[in-house]
Design an enzyme around this catalytic site. Structure first.
Site, PDB file in Angstrom:
ATOM      1  N   ASP A 165     -58.728 -23.992  39.957  1.00  0.00           N
ATOM      2  CA  ASP A 165     -57.560 -24.868  39.892  1.00  0.00           C
ATOM      3  C   ASP A 165     -57.051 -24.972  38.459  1.00  0.00           C
ATOM      4  OD1 ASP A 165     -55.575 -26.715  40.399  1.00  0.00           O
ATOM      5  OD2 ASP A 165     -56.930 -28.415  40.657  1.00  0.00           O
ATOM      6  N   ASP A 177     -48.489 -23.448  37.897  1.00  0.00           N
ATOM      7  CA  ASP A 177     -49.511 -24.120  38.696  1.00  0.00           C
ATOM      8  C   ASP A 177     -50.006 -23.214  39.817  1.00  0.00           C
ATOM      9  OD1 ASP A 177     -51.161 -25.907  39.970  1.00  0.00           O
ATOM     10  OD2 ASP A 177     -49.564 -27.203  40.714  1.00  0.00           O
TER      11      ASP A 177
END
Length: 425
Positions: free
Chosen positions: A97, A277
């Site tokens: 992540d 992201d």
């Protein structure tokens, strides 16, 4: 919780081959993606919307945060790494992540070894699609051959929500994202895995290189790769061009950059801040920019799929969507010191084909087999709104461009790949 009928889309990357040297003191780890679908319509957008809400709300970074809607069972997709923890190591499947920086494993899975040390510090974090709360431990962590760090802070979580298909999370975001996760030391950061690798000499540069290929049809296996300590020139064309990271505002907490966005040479979003992201699927832009994009493309909002759609004849007239990333400026040191960095604004173009959802996956998102859906979506806030980023570049953007995260020099790099202009959708 979101309704169970919503589509769940899971894209998992697992190590499938031997790590390879990408340069001096850097290791490239080959990855394979698999796409899984469950019945329903779509929760890709639900996940992205929840992520946007969580990332812009500072209250969601501590145990006392507000409740966050969770996607049933697991995130819509993820990139996982096999990470060894302990000595001898136990292997854990950890979600990769870039929108967080903590590393943690479930207490039910954690195997304590001789060097494992519990600090007794409560640690926790709330994500858009889950949370963890537990205790800080210091341990050996191995992310690849020769890439082991000692006394690495990890969370051993006895309370979790979401991420059920993973043993935990490995965060590769900026270290500032860890501030607030230690309950009794709320202003103290926790050193990230990549910072530790660099600080302990396992890698020569505090750089991560990430490469993905576009997915096509389920079930699919698509090669991706993460490089620790540098970049892999075999995965991109020419040179990587860098943009300085944003160091203020909401985007400054993440891998933030500044960009202007144009469609067919017409500005839809002024020069502003956003971030890259890998934990989100779509490209999300401010509401006013989204409305301009919809008008210029002639797209119509599909309420069932929750994406913009265009007929075949309008696809033939689609134009490039251009991201003008970076600032045209120089950072100079005194005359006795060489020029530090020279940043030049670069244009990264999403071709018409790169702007549409893979048609082979249409039915899996509840769409019609012969329809054309666009991958640009609405962030839900207008540009310039305080406390918000005006765009985010998710996985669909990273499929088309190689991305490098350079912590040492506070910059994010981009390069074209063999898939930048490929017709895969």
């Amino acid at each position: 919780m979101f309704p169970a009928a919503l589509l769940t889309f899971l894209l998992v990357f697992s190590i499938t081959g031997s790590p390879v040297k990408a340069g001096n003191s850097s290791i490239s780890i080959p990855l394979t993606s698999r796409v899984y679908f469950s019945n329903g319509t779509n929760n890709l957008l639900e996940h992205d919307r929840a992520r946007v809400k969580a990332l812009r709300d500072p209250r969601m970074r501590s145990r006392s945060s507000v409740n966050v809607p969770l996607i049933d069972d697991y995130r819509n997709y993820g990139h996982s790494l096999a990470v060894g923890i302990g000595n001898p190591p136990t292997t854990y499947n950890l979600l990769l992540d870039s929108g967080s920086a903590n590393t943690w494993v479930r207490a039910s899975k954690y195997v304590e070894t001789g060097p494992s040390f519990c600090t007794g510090q409560p640690v926790g974090l709330t994500y858009a699609s889950g949370s963890f709360f537990g205790t800080e431990w210091l341990d050996y962590v191995t992310v690849g051959p020769g890439l082991t760090v000692i006394l690495q802070s990890i969370g051993v979580a006895d309370e979790t929500a979401g991420h059920r298909n993973y043993d935990g999370v490995i965060g590769i975001g900026p270290v500032a994202l860890t501030v607030g996760s230690l309950r009794d030391l709320p202003t103290e950061p926790i050193q990230t895995i990549t910072d530790s690798l660099f600080g302990q000499g396992a890698i020569s540069e505090n750089v991560l290189g990430i490469f993905f290929e576009p997915y096509t049809r389920p079930p699919s296996e698509v090669t991706g790769q993460i490089t620790f300590g540098g970049t892999d020139p075999t995965k991109y064309n020419g040179n990587i061009e860098y943009a300085p990271t944003v160091n203020t505002g909401h985007s400054g907490k993440f891998w933030g950059v500044k960009s202007r966005i144009t469609y067919n040479n017409r500005e839809i979003l002024r020069f502003t801040a956003g971030f890259v992201d890998s934990g989100a699927t779509f490209i999300k832009i401010a509401t006013d920019a989204y409305q301009k994009y919809q008008f210029l493309t002639g797209a119509v909002y599909d309420r069932a799929v929750k994406l913009l759609t265009i007929p075949e004849d309008k696809y033939d007239t689609l134009h490039n969507l251009d991201f003008h990333i970076g600032e045209a400026r120089q950072f100079c040191q005194p005359a006795i010191t060489p020029l530090a960095h020279h940043f030049v604004q670069q244009i990264y173009s999403l071709t018409p084909n790169a702007q549409i959802w893979p048609r082979s996956l249409n039915t899996m998102i509840g769409g019609k087999e012969d329809s054309i859906y666009l991958i640009v979506t609405n962030r839900g806030t207008y540009s310039g709104q305080e406390g918000c980023s005006d765009f985010s570049l998710g996985y669909v953007f990273m499929q088309r461009f190689y991305v490098a995260y350079d912590s040492t020099n506070s910059r994010v790099g981009f390069a074209t790949t063999a898939f930048t202009d490929a017709v895969t959708n």
